[in-house]
Design an enzyme around this catalytic site. Structure first.
Site, mmCIF file in Angstrom:
data_model
loop_
_atom_site.group_PDB
_atom_site.id
_atom_site.type_symbol
_atom_site.label_atom_id
_atom_site.label_comp_id
_atom_site.label_asym_id
_atom_site.label_seq_id
_atom_site.Cartn_x
_atom_site.Cartn_y
_atom_site.Cartn_z
ATOM 1 N N GLY A 12 4.684 5.641 0.747
ATOM 2 C CA GLY A 12 6.057 5.172 0.549
ATOM 3 C C GLY A 12 6.828 6.123 -0.340
ATOM 4 O O GLY A 12 6.271 7.102 -0.858
ATOM 5 N N ASP A 13 8.119 5.865 -0.486
ATOM 6 C CA ASP A 13 9.007 6.678 -1.334
ATOM 7 C C ASP A 13 9.056 8.138 -0.905
ATOM 8 O O ASP A 13 9.204 9.034 -1.731
ATOM 9 C CB ASP A 13 8.585 6.614 -2.816
ATOM 10 C CG ASP A 13 8.441 5.184 -3.288
ATOM 11 O OD1 ASP A 13 9.307 4.379 -2.941
ATOM 12 O OD2 ASP A 13 7.456 4.888 -3.985
ATOM 13 N N LYS A 16 12.612 8.505 2.887
ATOM 14 C CA LYS A 16 12.976 8.050 4.239
ATOM 15 C C LYS A 16 14.444 7.665 4.318
ATOM 16 O O LYS A 16 15.098 7.899 5.332
ATOM 17 C CB LYS A 16 12.131 6.827 4.644
ATOM 18 C CG LYS A 16 10.663 7.120 4.790
ATOM 19 C CD LYS A 16 9.901 5.880 5.201
ATOM 20 C CE LYS A 16 9.898 4.799 4.165
ATOM 21 N NZ LYS A 16 9.217 5.126 2.911
ATOM 22 N N ASN A 38 10.885 -5.236 -0.997
ATOM 23 C CA ASN A 38 9.965 -4.317 -1.684
ATOM 24 C C ASN A 38 10.403 -2.871 -1.447
ATOM 25 O O ASN A 38 10.092 -1.980 -2.224
ATOM 26 C CB ASN A 38 8.507 -4.531 -1.234
ATOM 27 C CG ASN A 38 8.334 -4.574 0.271
ATOM 28 O OD1 ASN A 38 9.307 -4.615 1.025
ATOM 29 N ND2 ASN A 38 7.094 -4.558 0.719
ATOM 30 N N GLY A 40 13.227 0.170 -1.123
ATOM 31 C CA GLY A 40 14.484 0.494 -1.796
ATOM 32 C C GLY A 40 14.898 1.897 -1.420
ATOM 33 O O GLY A 40 14.113 2.823 -1.523
ATOM 34 N N HIS A 41 16.109 2.037 -0.927
ATOM 35 C CA HIS A 41 16.614 3.355 -0.561
ATOM 36 C C HIS A 41 17.765 3.715 -1.489
ATOM 37 O O HIS A 41 18.641 2.899 -1.718
ATOM 38 C CB HIS A 41 17.214 3.345 0.843
ATOM 39 C CG HIS A 41 16.195 3.171 1.912
ATOM 40 N ND1 HIS A 41 14.890 3.546 1.782
ATOM 41 C CD2 HIS A 41 16.318 2.671 3.153
ATOM 42 C CE1 HIS A 41 14.249 3.276 2.901
ATOM 43 N NE2 HIS A 41 15.090 2.734 3.746
ATOM 44 N N THR A 42 17.754 4.922 -1.994
ATOM 45 C CA THR A 42 18.907 5.405 -2.742
ATOM 46 C C THR A 42 19.611 6.428 -1.867
ATOM 47 O O THR A 42 18.988 7.378 -1.404
ATOM 48 C CB THR A 42 18.462 6.074 -4.069
ATOM 49 O OG1 THR A 42 17.604 5.154 -4.741
ATOM 50 C CG2 THR A 42 19.639 6.396 -4.951
ATOM 51 N N THR A 128 5.316 -5.420 -5.802
ATOM 52 C CA THR A 128 6.690 -5.346 -6.335
ATOM 53 C C THR A 128 7.170 -6.727 -6.794
ATOM 54 O O THR A 128 8.304 -6.850 -7.256
ATOM 55 C CB THR A 128 7.653 -4.824 -5.253
ATOM 56 O OG1 THR A 128 7.594 -5.719 -4.137
ATOM 57 C CG2 THR A 128 7.279 -3.426 -4.802
ATOM 58 N N ARG A 142 1.302 -19.813 9.931
ATOM 59 C CA ARG A 142 2.218 -20.637 10.745
ATOM 60 C C ARG A 142 2.896 -21.736 9.935
ATOM 61 O O ARG A 142 3.181 -22.814 10.416
ATOM 62 C CB ARG A 142 1.483 -21.198 11.973
ATOM 63 C CG ARG A 142 1.119 -20.083 12.934
ATOM 64 C CD ARG A 142 -0.027 -20.411 13.817
ATOM 65 N NE ARG A 142 -1.248 -20.570 13.054
ATOM 66 C CZ ARG A 142 -2.439 -20.767 13.603
ATOM 67 N NH1 ARG A 142 -2.572 -20.851 14.895
ATOM 68 N NH2 ARG A 142 -3.514 -20.892 12.855
ATOM 69 N N GLN A 223 8.139 1.498 3.328
ATOM 70 C CA GLN A 223 6.810 1.840 2.767
ATOM 71 C C GLN A 223 6.206 3.042 3.507
ATOM 72 O O GLN A 223 6.944 3.917 3.914
ATOM 73 C CB GLN A 223 5.868 0.627 2.796
ATOM 74 C CG GLN A 223 6.243 -0.466 1.796
ATOM 75 C CD GLN A 223 7.257 -1.438 2.328
ATOM 76 O OE1 GLN A 223 7.160 -1.892 3.448
ATOM 77 N NE2 GLN A 223 8.250 -1.766 1.549
ATOM 78 N N ASP A 332 12.625 21.127 -2.948
ATOM 79 C CA ASP A 332 13.267 21.755 -4.115
ATOM 80 C C ASP A 332 12.574 21.379 -5.424
ATOM 81 O O ASP A 332 12.620 22.151 -6.385
ATOM 82 C CB ASP A 332 14.741 21.337 -4.186
ATOM 83 C CG ASP A 332 14.901 19.817 -4.162
ATOM 84 O OD1 ASP A 332 14.352 19.204 -3.239
ATOM 85 O OD2 ASP A 332 15.548 19.259 -5.072
HETATM 86 P P1 IMP Z 1 4.139 -5.490 -2.041
HETATM 87 O O1 IMP Z 1 4.665 -4.847 -0.817
HETATM 88 O O2 IMP Z 1 5.224 -5.889 -3.024
HETATM 89 O O3 IMP Z 1 3.212 -6.639 -1.741
HETATM 90 O O4 IMP Z 1 3.254 -4.418 -2.839
HETATM 91 C C1 IMP Z 1 2.025 -3.947 -2.327
HETATM 92 C C2 IMP Z 1 1.830 -2.479 -2.642
HETATM 93 O O5 IMP Z 1 2.791 -1.719 -1.904
HETATM 94 C C3 IMP Z 1 2.041 -2.094 -4.108
HETATM 95 O O6 IMP Z 1 1.172 -1.023 -4.422
HETATM 96 C C4 IMP Z 1 3.476 -1.609 -4.136
HETATM 97 O O7 IMP Z 1 3.714 -0.723 -5.222
HETATM 98 C C5 IMP Z 1 3.544 -0.902 -2.793
HETATM 99 N N1 IMP Z 1 4.909 -0.828 -2.271
HETATM 100 C C6 IMP Z 1 5.608 -1.805 -1.677
HETATM 101 N N2 IMP Z 1 6.809 -1.362 -1.291
HETATM 102 C C7 IMP Z 1 6.867 -0.070 -1.614
HETATM 103 C C8 IMP Z 1 7.850 0.951 -1.414
HETATM 104 O O8 IMP Z 1 8.935 0.736 -0.853
HETATM 105 N N3 IMP Z 1 7.517 2.183 -1.885
HETATM 106 C C9 IMP Z 1 6.330 2.444 -2.459
HETATM 107 N N4 IMP Z 1 5.386 1.533 -2.655
HETATM 108 C C10 IMP Z 1 5.641 0.284 -2.235
#
Ligand code: IMP
Length: 427
Positions: A12-13, A16, A38, A40-42, A128, A142, A223, A332
């Site tokens: 993730g991060d 994207k 969970n 987040g895009h900047t 998160t 369900r 993710q 960069d």
């Molecule tokens: P959850 O998705 O909040 O249940 O977190 C589960 C795992 O996924 C944890 O290690 C989070 O830090 C990671 N995680 C969830 N969403 C992101 C994301 O957008 N970027 C990076 N790691 C994420």
């Protein structure tokens, strides 16, 4: 027909949001298919910075249709806030569409997320705390609340009463925590329903029409591959399928209608939360990359763990997702490093291995095998054309493509739209 699934190739991060934003200019439709707040895009447009958690980044372009698919778990409180925030900044959200089949993250899901993490203690996942796991648990069990239920007052009240009976028993008797009040939740959620109603539809049907009419569609994964419920570093994963296959399940579009899969990868690696990370850096180089790359979570603000690029992980991502191309971001950030490394294999119990083992203990034991490259000093963010990049930077990109056997289509060297260099056209 032109449909592209964009996925994260690491943890993730990967940037994207920026790549989605770049491609969204050419796309007609942008679709989210899994995860929830969970993510987040900047995004930087001109001098303005936007932080989005649920709404596809295409929303910043007027007239692009933006879809939240059925595979997303939707936090209605957060979504309505995000919608209002965009409207306050004069962003037109009339093209937003929300699947009637998406599941809703309820306040009790967030509470269970916190309680479960507390209970796990040292073995915590580092979630998160946005209620993602518990919401997907209810979906699979369900006992979930879908957007369609939210829009029907009778259904909403009936489901809340029934579901809270069980949830409150668990909360009070097992977790020793406060129960939730069905009436209060009903009042709160019927208000969200009124805001969301005009945007809710059968988005699979809508996508079918768009595909038939030849629209360019971008499926935006959140993710990353290593956080995939099936293919990631389980149990340190998220509860959805961020991989390319998830795009079909999470939107109701069949696999034969997907043309390309674009894997986004950072020029190095980061990870938030706990779990194994073979190429992790525990020294000043890692700290330096964290500061230059501003590697702090968009959603939680946590400092990200930093490591060198891991080609084993990228090859794995290529296999799982069937990658057509790579987009290499944040190149960069490596400027100024005397030498740069890529992890090309792991040493495990005296053997060199080229794959990611299933057992966490085994992955924790894996020692990275590194290939070393000379770095560059020139500020890439200021160079217009990829051809004019220093030889060391071009060589690094070439080697990534060689090691992963995936052509690099895009290289990004800064947050601005013009700081993305095109090596192969995607749409
Ligand atoms: P959850 O998705 O909040 O249940 O977190 C589960 C795992 O996924 C944890 O290690 C989070 O830090 C990671 N995680 C969830 N969403 C992101 C994301 O957008 N970027 C990076 N790691 C994420």
């Amino acid at each position: 027909m032109s449909t592209v699934v964009l996925i994260g190739s690491q943890w993730g991060d990967e940037g994207k949001g920026k790549v989605t934003d770049f491609l969204a200019e050419k796309a007609d439709v942008v679709v989210r298919y899994q995860g929830g707040t969970n993510a987040g895009h900047t995004l930087t447009v001109g001098d303005e910075v936007f932080k989005l958690h649920l709404i596809p980044s295409g929303i910043l372009y007027p007239g692009k249709r933006c879809i939240i698919g059925n595979g997303v778990v939707l936090d209605a409180a957060a979504l309505t806030k995000e919608m209002a925030g965009l409207q306050e900044r004069n962003i037109d959200i009339s093209q937003l569409r929300i699947s009637d089949r998406a599941h809703v993250v309820m306040p009790y899901h967030k509470r269970f997320d916190e309680l479960d993490e507390e209970q796990r203690g040292k073995g915590k996942i580092g979630t998160t705390l946005r209620g993602i796991g518990p919401a997907y648990m209810d979906k699979v069990h369900r006992t979930g609340m879908r957007v369609a239920d939210l829009l029907d007052e009778q259904e909403l009240r009936g489901k809340l009463t029934l579901l809270l009976e069980g949830k409150n028993l668990l909360l009070t008797k097992v977790y020793d925590a406060e129960p939730f009040d069905a009436d209060l939740l009903f009042e709160e959620y019927r208000k969200y329903a009124d805001i969301l109603r005009p945007y809710v539809t059968d988005t699979s049907l809508l996508l079918d029409e768009e595909i038939r009419s030849g629209s360019k569609i971008l499926f935006e994964g959140a993710q990353g591959t290593m956080l995939d419920l099936d293919h990631g570093t389980y149990p340190f994963v998220t509860s959805s399928s961020p991989t390319a296959g998830g795009a079909c399940m999470g939107t109701g579009v069949g696999p034969t209608r997907i043309n390309h899969v674009l894997g986004v990868a950072k020029a190095y690696t980061t990870r938030v939360g706990d779990g194994p990370f073979p190429s992790e850096l525990h020294d000043e180089t890692g700290d330096r990359i964290r500061e230059i790359g501003r590697e702090y979570g968009t959603t939680t603000g946590r400092p990200r763990r930093i490591g060198w690029l891991d080609a084993v992980v990228l090859r794995y991502a290529s296999r799982i997702n069937g990658l057509s191309y790579l987009a290499l971001t944040l190149l960069d950030v490596l400027t100024g490093q005397e030498t740069i490394k890529i992890c090309t294999a792991y040493r495990y119990k005296g053997e060199t291995i080229q794959h990611v083992p299933a057992m966490l203990g085994a992955l924790e034991e894996c020692e990275p095998v590194f290939e070393e490259f000379p770095g560059w000093q020139e500020d890439l963010a200021k160079i217009d054309r990829f051809e004019d990049f220093p030889a060391a930077a071009k060589n690094y990109v070439r080697r990534v493509a060689e090691l992963t056997e995936v052509p690099v289509a895009l290289v990004s060297v800064g947050p601005k739209r013009k700081q993305t260099k095109i090596l192969h056209d995607i749409f």
